[in-house]
Design a protein around this motif. Structure first.
Motif, mmCIF file in Angstrom:
data_model
loop_
_atom_site.group_PDB
_atom_site.id
_atom_site.type_symbol
_atom_site.label_atom_id
_atom_site.label_comp_id
_atom_site.label_asym_id
_atom_site.label_seq_id
_atom_site.Cartn_x
_atom_site.Cartn_y
_atom_site.Cartn_z
ATOM 1 N N ILE A 140 0.786 -1.268 -0.052
ATOM 2 C CA ILE A 140 -0.031 -0.099 0.099
ATOM 3 C C ILE A 140 0.885 1.320 -0.177
ATOM 4 C CG2 ILE A 140 -1.769 1.292 1.251
ATOM 5 C CD1 ILE A 140 -2.984 -1.128 0.088
ATOM 6 N N GLY A 141 0.560 2.113 -0.812
ATOM 7 C CA GLY A 141 1.213 3.469 -1.059
ATOM 8 C C GLY A 141 0.982 3.941 -2.360
ATOM 9 N N CYS A 142 1.463 5.270 -2.508
ATOM 10 C CA CYS A 142 1.234 5.852 -4.059
ATOM 11 C C CYS A 142 1.916 4.669 -4.709
ATOM 12 C CB CYS A 142 1.927 7.053 -4.105
ATOM 13 S SG CYS A 142 1.363 8.256 -3.337
ATOM 14 N N SER A 143 3.206 4.480 -4.691
ATOM 15 C CA SER A 143 3.881 3.396 -5.459
ATOM 16 C C SER A 143 3.168 2.109 -5.835
ATOM 17 C CB SER A 143 5.444 3.211 -5.383
ATOM 18 O OG SER A 143 5.375 2.914 -3.679
ATOM 19 N N HIS A 176 -0.417 -3.100 3.584
ATOM 20 C CA HIS A 176 0.873 -2.268 3.807
ATOM 21 C C HIS A 176 1.791 -3.163 4.405
ATOM 22 C CE1 HIS A 176 3.149 1.286 3.948
ATOM 23 N NE2 HIS A 176 3.213 1.601 5.148
ATOM 24 N N GLY A 212 7.280 0.564 -1.629
ATOM 25 C CA GLY A 212 7.664 2.086 -1.322
ATOM 26 C C GLY A 212 8.715 1.676 -0.372
ATOM 27 N N ASP A 213 9.561 2.763 -0.004
ATOM 28 C CA ASP A 213 10.411 2.824 1.016
ATOM 29 C C ASP A 213 9.858 2.712 2.433
ATOM 30 O OD1 ASP A 213 9.802 5.472 -0.230
ATOM 31 O OD2 ASP A 213 10.854 6.060 1.632
ATOM 32 N N GLY A 214 8.573 3.192 2.666
ATOM 33 C CA GLY A 214 7.971 2.918 3.956
ATOM 34 C C GLY A 214 7.594 1.263 3.929
ATOM 35 N N ASP A 215 7.043 0.697 2.827
ATOM 36 C CA ASP A 215 6.142 -0.588 2.663
ATOM 37 C C ASP A 215 7.213 -1.422 2.819
ATOM 38 O OD1 ASP A 215 3.551 -1.538 1.746
ATOM 39 O OD2 ASP A 215 5.117 -2.411 0.349
ATOM 40 N N ILE A 245 10.095 8.860 1.342
ATOM 41 C CA ILE A 245 9.101 9.690 2.351
ATOM 42 C C ILE A 245 7.824 8.803 2.225
ATOM 43 C CG2 ILE A 245 7.775 11.385 0.517
ATOM 44 C CD1 ILE A 245 8.419 13.523 2.801
ATOM 45 N N TYR A 246 6.728 8.775 2.981
ATOM 46 C CA TYR A 246 5.737 8.326 2.812
ATOM 47 C C TYR A 246 4.578 9.244 2.089
ATOM 48 C CZ TYR A 246 6.503 5.133 7.040
ATOM 49 O OH TYR A 246 6.875 4.028 7.858
ATOM 50 N N GLY A 247 4.614 8.819 0.857
ATOM 51 C CA GLY A 247 3.855 9.807 0.015
ATOM 52 C C GLY A 247 2.271 9.831 0.114
ATOM 53 N N MET A 248 1.986 8.674 0.312
ATOM 54 C CA MET A 248 0.302 8.283 0.338
ATOM 55 C C MET A 248 -0.225 8.981 1.559
ATOM 56 S SD MET A 248 -2.041 5.157 -0.566
ATOM 57 C CE MET A 248 -2.330 5.414 -2.093
HETATM 58 C C1 LIG Z 1 -1.075 -1.468 8.795
HETATM 59 C C2 LIG Z 1 -0.981 -0.152 8.017
HETATM 60 N N1 LIG Z 1 -0.317 0.918 8.647
HETATM 61 C C3 LIG Z 1 -0.340 2.015 8.108
HETATM 62 C C4 LIG Z 1 -1.109 2.155 6.863
HETATM 63 C C5 LIG Z 1 -1.056 3.712 6.400
HETATM 64 N N2 LIG Z 1 -0.260 3.893 5.285
HETATM 65 C C6 LIG Z 1 -0.609 3.742 3.953
HETATM 66 S S1 LIG Z 1 0.367 3.781 2.803
HETATM 67 C C7 LIG Z 1 1.693 4.303 3.901
HETATM 68 C C8 LIG Z 1 3.206 4.857 3.828
HETATM 69 C C9 LIG Z 1 3.266 4.837 2.258
HETATM 70 O O1 LIG Z 1 4.647 5.151 2.071
HETATM 71 P P1 LIG Z 1 5.619 4.248 1.177
HETATM 72 O O2 LIG Z 1 5.445 2.951 1.289
HETATM 73 O O3 LIG Z 1 6.921 5.008 1.058
HETATM 74 O O4 LIG Z 1 4.932 4.457 -0.346
HETATM 75 P P2 LIG Z 1 4.723 5.851 -1.255
HETATM 76 O O5 LIG Z 1 3.238 6.461 -0.881
HETATM 77 O O6 LIG Z 1 5.685 6.947 -0.619
HETATM 78 O O7 LIG Z 1 4.976 5.316 -2.662
HETATM 79 C C10 LIG Z 1 1.087 4.166 5.488
HETATM 80 C C11 LIG Z 1 1.628 4.399 6.569
HETATM 81 C C12 LIG Z 1 -1.754 1.214 6.185
HETATM 82 N N3 LIG Z 1 -2.354 1.382 5.246
HETATM 83 N N4 LIG Z 1 -1.617 -0.077 6.933
#
Ligand SMILES: Cc1ncc(C[n+]2csc(CCOP(=O)(O)OP(=O)(O)O)c2C)c(N)n1
Ligand code: SF4
Length: 275
Positions: free
Chosen positions: A51-54, A70, A94-97, A125-128
């Protein structure tokens, strides 16, 4: 131009949700070009994301795709590969994911050397969720959760992958797209855990908070700061200072997990048929 790769997209799902200037689309294009170059059967290719923008990329890609939870993309992908080792399994993360909530899945998949192609979109960064800092935000970088600058040392995720046992590790960026396609392609040909870090540009959160200028400025920054490893190897240390090394950083063969697993199954089948 798009016609050449159109078959790989669910065009009825476009336009995408990404902000103007986001480099996620550039990286996705390199992924499909690498898949095309490798000649992978579209019906035997699975793309899994967290889960994330990417991670939204899987919604637009015309393969069997899984948009999961996520941090768990690699865990789902491991299940898919174990269930049917003939499939080509990709992970978009993503870097957070990948490095935060999914860090444990990441290191263990690398250690097992399971044949997955993991492409990490690193926008620092966490984009989404609105610009929180991630384990890959540089020291001093600003985010909504680091308004005075991040004080945590970031992972060098490629070194982490190498340390954990990945057999193929490479880094590319969103400016040098031919190189990015080539290193993703080379990862597809590796039998084992292949990891590509793709530097991404998030002009909306990372860029704005860190005064990086326009989307084009952010790509130019990548152009100016990235250096192919082979070129860097020929330079004195002072000329490599501050550069981010790109290209294939590590490639060593090791037994692949699903093949080893298959051998055990066959051993037991043989033992039972002789009993
Ligand atoms: C278990 C859980 N924790 C937190 C979230 C909230 N959440 C959604 S996307 C995200 C972070 C996105 O960052 P990244 O993975 O770096 O992807 P980007 O959006 O930057 O591409 C978070 C914390 C979630 N959906 N599920
Ligand atoms: S918030 Fe950043 S990473 Fe997300 S779509 Fe917008 S520019 Fe891209």
């Amino acid at each position: 131009m798009f016609a050449e790769i159109e078959q790989y997209f669910r065009t009825n799902r476009l336009p995408h949700i990404w902000c103007p200037g986001c480099s996620n689309g550039i990286i996705v294009k390199s992924i499909v070009e690498a898949i095309q170059k490798a000649g992978l059967d579209q019906d035997k290719t699975v793309i899994v994301s967290g889960i994330g923008c990417s991670s939204r990329a899987t919604g637009y890609l015309n393969f069997d795709t899984l948009h999961t939870t996520h941090g768990r993309a690699i865990a789902f992908a491991t299940g898919v590969k174990m269930a049917n080792p003939e499939l080509h399994v990709f992970v978009i993360t993503g870097d957070g994911d990948c490095a935060s909530i999914g860090g444990n899945h990441f290191i263990h998949a690398a250690r097992r050397n399971i044949n997955l192609n993991v492409i990490l979109f690193n926008n620092s960064i966490y984009g989404m969720t609105g610009g929180q800092y991630s384990p890959m935000s540089p020291i001093g970088a600003k985010g909504t959760t680091a308004p005075y600058g991040n004080i945590e040392r970031p992972f060098d995720i490629c070194n982490l992958a190498i340390g954990a046992g990945a057999t193929y590790v490479a880094r590319g960026n969103s400016f040098h797209t031919r190189q990015l396609t080539d290193i993703i392609y080379a990862g597809i040909t590796n039998k084992g855990f292949s990891f590509v870090e793709a530097l991404a540009a998030c002009p909306i959160y990372y860029g704005r908070k860190n005064k990086q200028g326009s989307a084009a400025d952010m790509l130019k920054w990548q152009k100016d700061h990235c250096l192919p490893k082979e070129a860097a190897d020929r330079l004195p240390p002072e000329k490599r200072e501050g550069k981010i090394l790109t290209g294939i950083l590590h490639h060593v063969p090791a037994p692949e997990y699903t093949e080893q697993y298959e051998k055990i199954i066959n051993r037991f089948k043989e033992a039972n048929s002789n009993a």
